[in-house]
Design an enzyme around this catalytic site. Structure first.
Site, PDB file in Angstrom:
ATOM      1  N   SER A 546      -0.025  -2.691  -5.834  1.00 42.08           N
ATOM      2  CA  SER A 546      -0.869  -2.193  -6.917  1.00 42.08           C
ATOM      3  C   SER A 546      -0.943  -3.148  -8.099  1.00 42.08           C
ATOM      4  O   SER A 546      -1.702  -2.917  -9.032  1.00 42.08           O
ATOM      5  CB  SER A 546      -0.364  -0.828  -7.401  1.00 42.08           C
ATOM      6  OG  SER A 546       0.935  -0.941  -7.955  1.00 42.08           O
ATOM      7  N   LYS A 589       0.405   6.192 -14.611  1.00 44.52           N
ATOM      8  CA  LYS A 589       0.319   4.839 -15.162  1.00 44.52           C
ATOM      9  C   LYS A 589      -0.474   4.839 -16.470  1.00 44.52           C
ATOM     10  O   LYS A 589      -0.100   4.167 -17.442  1.00 44.52           O
ATOM     11  CB  LYS A 589      -0.329   3.906 -14.147  1.00 44.52           C
ATOM     12  CG  LYS A 589       0.518   3.664 -12.903  1.00 44.52           C
ATOM     13  CD  LYS A 589      -0.229   2.821 -11.871  1.00 44.52           C
ATOM     14  CE  LYS A 589       0.612   2.582 -10.625  1.00 44.52           C
ATOM     15  NZ  LYS A 589      -0.113   1.798  -9.601  1.00 44.52           N
TER      16      LYS A 589
END
Length: 672
Positions: A546, A589
């Site tokens: 990611s 996030k």
């Protein structure tokens, strides 16, 4: 249970079917719509409760049958209904907490009514190591055992009466005629021991009630999850006194296994792959034969010499587990289930509709009723639980079906309200519960993040070359800001990309993808240069890809000597062609970036539908979805002249990539 199945009709293949009126009733009641039980405002179905008109969960009717309480797993419930009607085996695969054990229990309530049986084990006078087995209707076993005990009691009374008469005669003869007191006492002792020894034979005639179904009104449900071989298949207890007349009769040491207790009912085995191969093989034999003899499971036990006649075990098996359960499962056992039953995959999420929200409100009422000690939830508290169900699904427009964890949140909130002697569980109690009901992994992750703040290297302002604020997830739902730095240095050999930070396999592969992007988007000759990439403070390692977008941005910035806006954080995977691919944990996030004081977050456009941040962060952070690395660079790079030059080159390379997103600029198309 008495034989009440006179209205059941055998089908052509010998299986039992319900009459049309009972079958239609069962199917129509299965997971019935809450709207049929409660008042619903059809004009307010867009609300969190789907138009359900309640003040508290006390106003919600909870179904009596377990199968009606299962939420969301429509396909699995239909399979269970069919399997129960035709006595088929079922294997359910899915995430923990999605309702597998609840459906298995519901199946025992749905099984056709049958004549339940008690199982008795008798002493075999011809061979004590081969006890005989007898089955009788449920409830008769206790009567038979009591009758044998009463008969043995009468025999023992008669023997005791005769023994004391003989002892009295012997002692009297020794005292009055022979005058030998000691001899009389010794003779009386011998007589007493002889009678006691011989009486053990009559005790051995009392049968052992192996399986007792006298109190069962429905088909039995036996949970054999994690059972060792003896608990699953039956065992024979060890006897420390194996001779001298003090031994326990072998039939009295026989213990029923889970397969025998589940006779005419349901045997549930979760995490089926944890059973050893030998147990799985024997379980397959029990399924095939419908009867399984009991013997000692340990070679060192005296029970290993004992083996009963076959004991009935005509059960319906419900096996369950996660996806990895199929890897270590005996292929023949799986084939047996699949060939004579159903396999079903349990959903993790379900579409967020008004009807499902009403069922989630009923789920809260069910949890309160099951616990029996929690205050009922107010309307606002139920709405907050539904919001959390949306958030935990990880998908826009869906609700999570991992209801065990959601039920834990309900119980913690109720405990908080109960500790305060509150009449109702309020929304504030649910919010407190969300903070308190974190898993151990989550608490460890949050503690680690808190300790990192003392040495935090996050930069939230200014422009820096070769440095990007990346985003990662620790535990299950703790987001962190993880800076990524890149530096270019002359190579003393063939140029290479060097990445540090305890990268796992997938992350290492992402580095290779990034190197392809670098060669494509940079004018610099990197054949004689080493590119160093560092994941700052990645003490626990990096597992996924990611941070691919983050790495590529940092390296291109270092190669082109163009600074990066440090108020921006980003996440996203990257293909070798520069497409930004979706990643997990975007919500957590984004919240981590907001907590760190950053202004903007770049995420994959495919993840836009997954963003469900808390209300408190919506005004703190700007969310920009992107499709291509070129869009990332246009947003993240600073320094207009250098940036414009690079963007022009990218336009020539990527064609219309920037034109598709040129109208977006720095706006936020976030669904928030």
């Amino acid at each position: 249970m008495s034989n009440n199945n006179a209205d059941e009709v055998p089908s052509g293949d010998g299986e039992v079917e319900l009459p049309d009126d009972r079958r239609d009733q069962s199917e129509s009641d299965l997971g019935r719509d809450v709207a049929t039980d409660m008042e619903v405002d059809e004009e307010a179905t867009d609300e969190l409760l789907g138009g359900l008109q309640i003040e508290t969960t006390a106003d919600i009717e909870v179904p009596e049958r377990l199968v009606d309480q299962v939420i969301g797993q429509d396909h699995a419930r239909d399979i269970i209904l069919k399997a129960a009607k035709q006595r088929r085996h079922v294997m359910m695969i899915g995430s923990p907490g999605t309702g597998k054990s609840m459906l298995a229990k519901a199946m025992s309530q749905l099984l056709p009514r049958e004549e339940l049986q008690d199982v008795l084990v008798y002493h075999n006078p011809d061979d004590g190591n081969e006890p005989k087995v007898r089955t009788v209707p449920a409830g008769k076993g206790e009567q038979i055992v009591e009758a044998h005990k009463e008969e043995a009691r009468k025999r023992n009374q008669m023997r005791s009466f005769l023994m004391w008469i003989i002892i009295a005669i012997v002692i009297g003869y020794a005292l009055l005629i022979e005058g030998a007191v000691l001899l009389g006492i010794l003779a009386a002792g011998v007589i007493y021991l002889a009678f006691r020894y011989s009486s053990r034979g009559s005790d051995a005639m009392i049968p052992n009630l192996l399986v007792n179904n006298a109190d069962h009104q429905t088909a039995p449900f036996e949970d054999a999850t994690g059972a060792h071989a003896g608990a699953l298949l039956g065992d024979v207890r060890h006897d420390p006194f194996q001779s001298g007349g003090m031994e326990t009769p072998s039939h009295d040491r026989v213990e029923a296994g889970g397969i025998h207790k589940a006779n005419k009912g349901v045997l549930f085995v979760d995490e089926i792959n944890t059973l050893d191969i030998r147990s799985q093989q024997k379980l397959m034999t029990a399924i095939q034969e419908g009867a399984f003899a009991i013997t000692g499971q340990s070679e060192r036990s005296s029970g290993a010499m004992v083996q009963t006649e076959p004991v009935p075990c005509d059960f319906v098996m419900v096996a369950a587990g996660n996806l990895d359960a199929m890897e270590n499962m005996h292929p023949a056992l799986r084939s047996r289930i699949k060939g004579y039953g159903y396999e079903v995959y349990m959903d993790d999420t379900i579409e967020d509709t008004a009807e499902m929200r009403r069922k989630y409100a009923r789920f809260v009422a069910q949890e309160v009723e099951k616990d029996g000690r929690l205050p009922h939830f107010s309307k606002a508290a139920v709405e907050e639980v539904i919001l959390e169900a949306q958030r935990r699904s990880g998908r826009k427009g869906h609700l999570t079906l991992e209801l065990r964890n959601l039920g834990g949140l309900v119980r913690v909130a109720g405990d908080i309200a109960r500790a305060e002697n509150a009449e109702q569980t309020t929304r504030d109690h649910v919010l407190q519960a969300k903070r308190r009901s974190r898993s151990i992994e989550q608490q460890l992750a949050d503690d680690y993040i808190e300790r990192r703040k003392d040495y935090d290297m996050t930069v939230a302002e200014g422009d820096v070359v070769g440095r990007v604020n990346g985003l990662a997830v620790m535990g299950e739902d703790s987001g962190i800001v993880m800076p990524v730095m890149a530096e270019v240095a002359p190579s003393q050999g063939p140029g290479q990309v060097i990445a540090t930070g305890k990268l796992q396999d997938i992350a290492q592969e992402a580095v290779q993808n990034v190197s392809a992007i670098i060669k494509k988007f940079s004018d610099e000759d990197i054949s004689e240069q080493d590119i160093h990439i560092q994941y700052v403070q990645s003490y626990e390692g990096v597992q996924g890809d990611s941070a691919s977008v983050t790495m590529a941005t940092a390296v291109i910035s270092a190669l082109e000597n163009i600074p990066i806006d440090q108020s921006i954080a980003m996440t996203g995977s990257l293909s070798v062609r520069g497409d930004v691919l979706p990643v997990g944990g975007v919500t957590h996030k984004i919240e981590a970036a907001a907590k760190a004081g950053l202004d903007t977050v770049i995420i994959p456009a495919a993840n836009e539908q997954d963003v469900m941040i808390e209300d408190e962060y919506k005004d703190q952070i700007e969310i920009i979805p992107v499709h291509h690395i070129s869009e990332v660079l246009e947003v993240a790079l600073a320094g207009e002249p250098e940036k414009d030059s690079l963007v022009d080159r990218l336009k020539n390379i990527t064609g219309q990539a920037l034109e598709r997103s040129g109208s977006k600029g720095r706006g936020s198309p976030s669904p928030q």
